[in-house]
Design a protein around this motif. Sequence first.
Motif, PDB file in Angstrom:
ATOM      1  N   THR A 159     122.029  27.874 104.846  1.00 48.00           N
ATOM      2  CA  THR A 159     120.695  28.012 105.408  1.00 48.00           C
ATOM      3  C   THR A 159     120.069  29.299 104.900  1.00 48.00           C
ATOM      4  N   TYR A 160     118.868  29.171 104.318  1.00 48.88           N
ATOM      5  CA  TYR A 160     118.153  30.303 103.731  1.00 48.88           C
ATOM      6  C   TYR A 160     116.804  30.467 104.418  1.00 48.88           C
ATOM      7  N   GLN A 161     116.389  31.708 104.571  1.00 52.36           N
ATOM      8  CA  GLN A 161     115.071  32.033 105.119  1.00 52.36           C
ATOM      9  C   GLN A 161     114.225  32.611 103.997  1.00 52.36           C
ATOM     10  N   VAL A 162     112.976  32.177 103.893  1.00 54.44           N
ATOM     11  CA  VAL A 162     112.115  32.591 102.786  1.00 54.44           C
ATOM     12  C   VAL A 162     111.394  33.905 103.087  1.00 54.44           C
ATOM     13  N   GLU A 163     111.157  34.656 102.021  1.00 52.35           N
ATOM     14  CA  GLU A 163     110.300  35.837 102.070  1.00 52.35           C
ATOM     15  C   GLU A 163     109.358  35.740 100.880  1.00 52.35           C
ATOM     16  N   ALA A 164     108.063  35.799 101.133  1.00 54.58           N
ATOM     17  CA  ALA A 164     107.065  35.761 100.061  1.00 54.58           C
ATOM     18  C   ALA A 164     106.714  37.193  99.672  1.00 54.58           C
ATOM     19  N   VAL A 165     106.819  37.490  98.362  1.00 55.35           N
ATOM     20  CA  VAL A 165     106.560  38.832  97.852  1.00 55.35           C
ATOM     21  C   VAL A 165     105.452  38.744  96.810  1.00 55.35           C
ATOM     22  N   ALA A 166     104.410  39.552  96.981  1.00 58.19           N
ATOM     23  CA  ALA A 166     103.324  39.591  96.000  1.00 58.19           C
ATOM     24  C   ALA A 166     103.802  40.266  94.726  1.00 58.19           C
ATOM     25  N   VAL A 167     103.436  39.681  93.583  1.00 60.06           N
ATOM     26  CA  VAL A 167     103.835  40.197  92.274  1.00 60.06           C
ATOM     27  C   VAL A 167     102.579  40.555  91.508  1.00 60.06           C
ATOM     28  N   ASP A 168     102.635  41.638  90.756  1.00 58.20           N
ATOM     29  CA  ASP A 168     101.474  42.066  89.948  1.00 58.20           C
ATOM     30  C   ASP A 168     101.117  41.033  88.908  1.00 58.20           C
TER      31      ASP A 168
END
Length: 145
Positions: A136-145
């Motif tokens: 089971t994985y939890q997502v993290e959204a990271v802004a990229v340049d």
Amino acid sequence: MKKVVIIALSCFFVLSNCSVNDSNPTTPQKVRYLWHLVAVTGGVAGIDEQFSLNTIVWSFDDATKTLVVDNKNTDDTIEDGLDSGSYGYTVADIDGNTYLSIEGNEYGSFEISQNILTINQNLKSTGSGTDGFIYTYQVEAVAVD
């Protein structure tokens, strides 16, 4: 009376007019999704392991079909999936189920629901089993340049 309404409407349209050429355009940001392993259950021994965020992180690159794993778990006695490294992957949709293969080996069926990725090794395209693991994985959204 008609003059007042026409003047009021004209002022409204003039004052609320938006320009097509915005002087402050915003560039849409690209987003990279990091999948944090938070739990592993199952197996022959019936394990139930929990992980804190950032211990084991998977990142999929759809363009190159590369999975990058950053595994900081130092306890070799705990089931945690893949070691750190880069792996080729493919995804197959068969009879309504979605399967993940890593380095040419089917890893299991997966689904994404409410920002949670679940990979079930008990469900494979060749049939079902009972001694696989469920990751089971939890997502993290990271802004990229």
